[in-house]
Design a protein around this motif. Structure first.
Motif, PDB file in Angstrom:
ATOM      1  N   LEU A  25       4.007 -22.929  -2.785  1.00 18.55           N
ATOM      2  CA  LEU A  25       3.494 -21.595  -2.527  1.00 18.55           C
ATOM      3  C   LEU A  25       4.648 -20.773  -3.195  1.00 18.55           C
ATOM      4  O   LEU A  25       4.496 -19.593  -3.694  1.00 18.55           O
ATOM      5  CB  LEU A  25       3.409 -21.302  -1.171  1.00 18.55           C
ATOM      6  CG  LEU A  25       1.994 -21.722  -0.680  1.00 18.55           C
ATOM      7  CD1 LEU A  25       1.865 -21.431   0.814  1.00 18.55           C
ATOM      8  CD2 LEU A  25       0.907 -21.190  -1.537  1.00 18.55           C
ATOM      9  N   ILE A  26       6.112 -21.089  -2.923  1.00 21.62           N
ATOM     10  CA  ILE A  26       6.953 -20.122  -3.535  1.00 21.62           C
ATOM     11  C   ILE A  26       6.899 -20.344  -5.131  1.00 21.62           C
ATOM     12  O   ILE A  26       7.141 -19.154  -5.517  1.00 21.62           O
ATOM     13  CB  ILE A  26       8.452 -20.560  -2.690  1.00 21.62           C
ATOM     14  CG1 ILE A  26       8.352 -20.695  -1.392  1.00 21.62           C
ATOM     15  CG2 ILE A  26       9.489 -19.826  -3.400  1.00 21.62           C
ATOM     16  CD1 ILE A  26       9.609 -20.855  -0.814  1.00 21.62           C
ATOM     17  N   LEU A  27       6.908 -21.274  -5.369  1.00 20.88           N
ATOM     18  CA  LEU A  27       7.052 -21.425  -7.106  1.00 20.88           C
ATOM     19  C   LEU A  27       5.709 -20.843  -7.438  1.00 20.88           C
ATOM     20  O   LEU A  27       5.716 -19.883  -8.573  1.00 20.88           O
ATOM     21  CB  LEU A  27       6.727 -22.894  -7.268  1.00 20.88           C
ATOM     22  CG  LEU A  27       8.161 -23.691  -7.308  1.00 20.88           C
ATOM     23  CD1 LEU A  27       7.903 -25.100  -7.752  1.00 20.88           C
ATOM     24  CD2 LEU A  27       9.513 -23.014  -7.921  1.00 20.88           C
ATOM     25  N   GLN A  28       4.468 -20.634  -7.016  1.00 20.40           N
ATOM     26  CA  GLN A  28       3.265 -20.155  -7.447  1.00 20.40           C
ATOM     27  C   GLN A  28       3.508 -18.486  -7.473  1.00 20.40           C
ATOM     28  O   GLN A  28       3.375 -17.987  -8.384  1.00 20.40           O
ATOM     29  CB  GLN A  28       1.969 -20.590  -6.591  1.00 20.40           C
ATOM     30  CG  GLN A  28       1.558 -21.788  -6.779  1.00 20.40           C
ATOM     31  CD  GLN A  28       0.918 -22.473  -5.924  1.00 20.40           C
ATOM     32  OE1 GLN A  28       0.064 -21.835  -4.763  1.00 20.40           O
ATOM     33  NE2 GLN A  28       0.300 -23.531  -5.828  1.00 20.40           N
ATOM     34  N   ILE A  29       4.032 -18.119  -6.287  1.00 20.50           N
ATOM     35  CA  ILE A  29       4.104 -16.828  -5.973  1.00 20.50           C
ATOM     36  C   ILE A  29       5.237 -16.322  -7.005  1.00 20.50           C
ATOM     37  O   ILE A  29       5.143 -15.122  -7.694  1.00 20.50           O
ATOM     38  CB  ILE A  29       4.731 -16.234  -4.693  1.00 20.50           C
ATOM     39  CG1 ILE A  29       3.415 -16.256  -3.954  1.00 20.50           C
ATOM     40  CG2 ILE A  29       5.257 -14.944  -4.620  1.00 20.50           C
ATOM     41  CD1 ILE A  29       2.602 -15.287  -4.085  1.00 20.50           C
TER      42      ILE A  29
ATOM     43  N   ILE B  24      -0.957  -6.821  -7.794  1.00 18.04           N
ATOM     44  CA  ILE B  24      -1.717  -7.946  -8.111  1.00 18.04           C
ATOM     45  C   ILE B  24      -1.181  -9.240  -7.505  1.00 18.04           C
ATOM     46  O   ILE B  24      -1.755 -10.167  -7.145  1.00 18.04           O
ATOM     47  CB  ILE B  24      -1.912  -8.208  -9.636  1.00 18.04           C
ATOM     48  CG1 ILE B  24      -2.524  -7.102 -10.501  1.00 18.04           C
ATOM     49  CG2 ILE B  24      -2.495  -9.435 -10.125  1.00 18.04           C
ATOM     50  CD1 ILE B  24      -2.814  -7.052 -11.702  1.00 18.04           C
ATOM     51  N   VAL B  25       0.205  -9.244  -7.323  1.00 16.41           N
ATOM     52  CA  VAL B  25       0.808 -10.130  -6.741  1.00 16.41           C
ATOM     53  C   VAL B  25       0.282 -10.600  -5.433  1.00 16.41           C
ATOM     54  O   VAL B  25       0.133 -11.723  -4.971  1.00 16.41           O
ATOM     55  CB  VAL B  25       2.394  -9.781  -6.470  1.00 16.41           C
ATOM     56  CG1 VAL B  25       3.262 -10.840  -5.750  1.00 16.41           C
ATOM     57  CG2 VAL B  25       3.034  -9.303  -7.601  1.00 16.41           C
ATOM     58  N   THR B  26      -0.125  -9.719  -4.731  1.00 13.52           N
ATOM     59  CA  THR B  26      -0.452  -9.710  -3.441  1.00 13.52           C
ATOM     60  C   THR B  26      -2.168 -10.145  -3.327  1.00 13.52           C
ATOM     61  O   THR B  26      -2.718 -10.256  -2.288  1.00 13.52           O
ATOM     62  CB  THR B  26      -0.104  -8.684  -2.324  1.00 13.52           C
ATOM     63  OG1 THR B  26      -0.976  -7.669  -3.069  1.00 13.52           O
ATOM     64  CG2 THR B  26       1.195  -8.397  -2.175  1.00 13.52           C
ATOM     65  N   ASN B  27      -2.542  -9.842  -4.519  1.00 13.05           N
ATOM     66  CA  ASN B  27      -4.247 -10.238  -4.461  1.00 13.05           C
ATOM     67  C   ASN B  27      -4.579 -11.693  -4.259  1.00 13.05           C
ATOM     68  O   ASN B  27      -3.966 -12.544  -5.154  1.00 13.05           O
ATOM     69  CB  ASN B  27      -4.651  -9.835  -6.051  1.00 13.05           C
ATOM     70  CG  ASN B  27      -6.154  -9.649  -6.251  1.00 13.05           C
ATOM     71  OD1 ASN B  27      -6.853 -10.178  -5.509  1.00 13.05           O
ATOM     72  ND2 ASN B  27      -6.625  -8.645  -6.933  1.00 13.05           N
ATOM     73  N   CYS B  28      -5.296 -11.752  -3.285  1.00 14.61           N
ATOM     74  CA  CYS B  28      -5.558 -13.192  -2.690  1.00 14.61           C
ATOM     75  C   CYS B  28      -6.227 -14.040  -3.841  1.00 14.61           C
ATOM     76  O   CYS B  28      -6.002 -15.209  -3.785  1.00 14.61           O
ATOM     77  CB  CYS B  28      -6.339 -13.130  -1.623  1.00 14.61           C
ATOM     78  SG  CYS B  28      -6.012 -12.033  -0.283  1.00 14.61           S
ATOM     79  N   LEU B  29      -6.814 -13.447  -4.745  1.00 13.71           N
ATOM     80  CA  LEU B  29      -7.550 -13.922  -5.602  1.00 13.71           C
ATOM     81  C   LEU B  29      -6.690 -14.793  -6.632  1.00 13.71           C
ATOM     82  O   LEU B  29      -7.095 -16.098  -6.983  1.00 13.71           O
ATOM     83  CB  LEU B  29      -8.389 -12.823  -6.580  1.00 13.71           C
ATOM     84  CG  LEU B  29      -9.001 -13.255  -7.736  1.00 13.71           C
ATOM     85  CD1 LEU B  29     -10.017 -14.439  -7.405  1.00 13.71           C
ATOM     86  CD2 LEU B  29      -9.895 -11.990  -8.096  1.00 13.71           C
ATOM     87  N   VAL B  30      -5.521 -14.295  -6.892  1.00  9.69           N
ATOM     88  CA  VAL B  30      -4.754 -14.953  -8.022  1.00  9.69           C
ATOM     89  C   VAL B  30      -4.152 -16.284  -7.237  1.00  9.69           C
ATOM     90  O   VAL B  30      -4.345 -17.237  -7.607  1.00  9.69           O
ATOM     91  CB  VAL B  30      -3.509 -14.123  -8.249  1.00  9.69           C
ATOM     92  CG1 VAL B  30      -2.844 -14.939  -9.550  1.00  9.69           C
ATOM     93  CG2 VAL B  30      -4.179 -12.906  -9.213  1.00  9.69           C
TER      94      VAL B  30
END
Lengths: 218, 269
Positions: free
Chosen positions: A68-72, A104-110
C-alpha cells in the motif's frame, strides 16, 4: 473481444462513481463548470492509467508488507507531476481546481483500481481497466457539470447558452446549482435513474428494522 | 572472488522472494528514489512557467484595479506602469515589511488572531471589528518623487461590507480617485456607489484641513466645499459608511503612520 470488456463495463454497468460510490468528494467539488470537470477528469485518467501501468509492471516484485505504501508513493508522485503540469500550462484552471487535483491522491478510485486490479493483472489489461474507470468517472463528472453549469449559470464551457437576466436575457440562474448540495441531489437522481433501468445494480438490503407490536421499551 | 557486475546483483535482487527483508527495503528505496527524481525534475523544469503565470496574474489584478478607477489609468500611463510598486506595510509602525505582496492575502490575515487586531468598540467607526495588522498599498513614484498612493479601505455599510481603493496624490491630501471593489448594498440606492458618475465626484477633493484633521465626508445632498462629496438620495447609511471608512483607515488604527512616513520620505523607499 473479452479484453475490451474491461474498458466499457466501468462506463455504466460498473461505474466507479454511481455503483461503487467512489471519488464523489471531488465529483461534488469540481462540477460547477464543464471546464473544471473536464480538466479534473483528464488529470484523473492520466494519473489512474499511469499508476495502474507502473504498479502492474512491478507487481511481481512488490512485497506484500509494504504494497500500500508503494502504491500510494507512486500515485502521489504522479499526482504532484500532474498538478505541476496543470499549473504550468493551464494556470487559471488550476486556480479554480485549487486543491482538488492534489486530492486525487486520496481518491479511493485510484488506490482501489491499483489494489483490486493492477496488482493481479498484466500491464495491458490494467491500462484498459484504468482507462475504463477513468472514463466512467469523467462521464459522471461531465454529466453533473453539464447540468450544474447550464442551469446554474446559463453557460457551457463558459459560452452563453441561455442569456441570463443579468445580461438582459430571459433566464433566471438557479443559484442552488452552483452550491455543493445540488451535486448531491443530481448524483442521487442519476444513481436512481441508472438503477431503475438496470435493476441488477440495486444492492441487497443490509438490515431491516422490524417493529414488533408487543415489544415494550425497557 | 565476488562478482561485481551490477546486472547480476540486480537479477539476484529480483530473484529474492518478495517477503525477504532485503528485497522489501530495496524496493522501498528504489521506488521512493525514482519517485523523488520524477517529482523534483518536474518541479524544477516547470518552475519558470509557473512563476511567469504567477507574475502575469499579479499584473492582471493590478491592471483590473487601475482600470476600475476612472482617470487613474491615464495617470499611470503617463508615468509608466512599471513605476507602480506594491508594498505590504505594518499598520502599527507604518513601516514597510519584506512580505511578498503576491502571497499576502489580506482577507485571510484579518481572520486569524495572530495576524489581526480587535478594534475597541468606540474606535471602530467602520464596524469592522477585527482588521489585519498588515495591508498592501500601491505607490507610484516619478524620479523618486511620490506621485500616487493607493490605499485599500473598507467599512460595514447598510447590508454589506464595502471595500474600496482610495488613491491619493503626491501631497497625500488630494484625492486622485475612489474605486469601489466590492459591495452588496441595496440595488438602485446604496449600490449606486459603484456608478462611475458618482466615483467621478471624488478626484480633487481634499482629505484634511490645515489642522491635519480628516474632514472629507459624504454629505446629504449637495457638496459645498472641497471636503464634501455629494450623497446619494436614499443611501445615507451607505454614504456614512464610506465616510467612516475614510476616517477609520486614515486614522490611528489605519494608515496614519504609513502616511506620516511617506510624508517624511523616510522608510518607504
Amino acid at each position: 473481444m473479452k479484453r475490451l470488456q474491461h474498458l466499457y463495463t466501468p462506463l455504466i454497468d460498473n461505474n466507479p462513481v454511481t455503483l461503487q460510490i467512489l471519488g464523489i468528494c471531488s465529483a461534488l467539488a469540481v462540477t460547477t463548470s464543464m471546464t473544471t470537470a473536464l480538466v479534473m477528469s483528464l488529470a484523473l485518467i492520466v494519473v489512474l492509467v499511469a499508476s495502474s501501468m507502473i504498479i502492474s509492471a512491478i507487481r511481481h516484485h512488490i512485497p506484500t508488507s509494504i504494497r500500500l505504501i508503494l502504491q500510494i508513493t507512486i500515485i502521489a508522485s504522479l499526482v504532484i507531476v500532474a498538478d505541476q503540469v496543470i499549473q504550468a500550462f493551464a494556470f487559471d484552471i488550476s486556480q479554480r481546481l485549487s486543491i482538488f487535483v492534489g486530492l486525487i491522491v486520496t481518491n479511493c478510485l485510484v488506490l482501489g483500481r491499483a489494489e483490486a486490479f493492477a496488482m493481479r493483472n498484466p500491464v495491458g489489461l490494467s491500462a484498459l481497466d484504468a482507462l475504463g474507470n477513468g472514463l466512467g468517472y469523467g462521464l459522471v463528472l461531465l454529466l453533473i457539470g453539464f447540468v450544474r453549469e447550464l442551469f446554474g449559470a446559463g453557460t457551457l464551457f463558459g459560452q452563453t447558452v441561455f442569456p441570463t437576466i443579468h445580461d438582459g436575457g430571459w433566464f433566471t440562474p438557479l443559484n442552488l446549482m452552483l452550491l455543493a448540495p445540488s451535486a448531491f441531489f443530481l448524483l442521487g437522481l442519476l444513481i436512481w435513474a441508472i438503477r431503475s433501468v438496470r435493476p441488477a445494480q440495486i444492492e441487497p438490503v443490509d438490515y431491516e428494522i422490524s417493529i414488533e407490536p408487543n415489544r415494550r421499551a425497557p | 572472488m565476488p562478482d561485481l557486475n551490477p546486472l547480476i546483483w540486480w537479477a539476484r535482487l529480483l530473484a529474492l522472494p518478495n517477503e525477504s527483508r532485503t528485497k522489501t527495503i530495496a524496493m522501498a528505496f528504489i521506488v521512493s528514489g525514482i519517485c523523488a527524481l520524477l517529482v523534483s525534475s518536474a518541479a524544477v523544469l516547470l518552475a519558470p512557467m509557473r512563476d511567469a503565470n504567477l507574475a502575469a496574474e499579479r499584473e492582471a489584478r493590478l491592471a483590473a484595479m487601475l482600470e476600475s478607477m476612472p482617470g487613474l489609468a491615464d495617470i499611470v500611463a503617463q508615468y509608466g506602469a512599471d513605476s507602480l510598486e506594491t508594498v505590504v506595510v505594518d499598520l502599527e509602525t507604518g513601516e514597510p515589511t519584506d512580505i511578498d505582496p503576491a502571497t499576502f492575502d489580506i482577507a485571510a490575515a484579518a481572520e486569524v488572531p495572530e495576524t489581526s487586531s480587535i478594534i475597541p468598540g468606540e474606535a471602530d467607526i467602520a464596524g469592522l471589528g477585527r482588521i489585519a495588522d498588515l495591508a498592501p498599498i500601491h505607490i507610484l513614484r516619478e524620479d523618486g518623487e511620490l506621485r500616487l498612493v493607493i490605499l485599500p479601505i473598507s467599512a460595514v455599510g447598510y447590508q454589506s461590507t464595502i471595500r474600496a481603493h482610495l488613491a491619493l496624490e503626491g501631497d497625500l491630501n488630494t484625492v486622485a480617485g475612489l474605486s469601489i471593489i466590492e459591495q452588496g448594498e441595496t440595488p438602485g440606492l446604496g449600490a449606486r456607489i459603484e456608478e462611475p458618475a458618482w466615483q467621478a465626484l471624488w478626484p480633487g477633493k481634499e482629505l484634511a484641513g490645515d489642522d491635519g484633521e480628516i474632514r472629507l465626508s459624504v454629505v446629504r445632498g449637495r457638496a459645498t466645499s472641497a471636503f464634501e462629496v455629494d450623497g446619494i438620495t436614499g443611501a445615507t447609511r451607505t454614504g456614512n459608511a464610506i465616510t467612516a471608512a475614510i476616517h477609520f483607515w486614515l486614522g490611528d488604527y489605519g494608515f496614519d503612520d504609513v502616511l506620516a512616513n511617506l510624508r517624511q520620505g523616510a522608510g518607504l523607499q
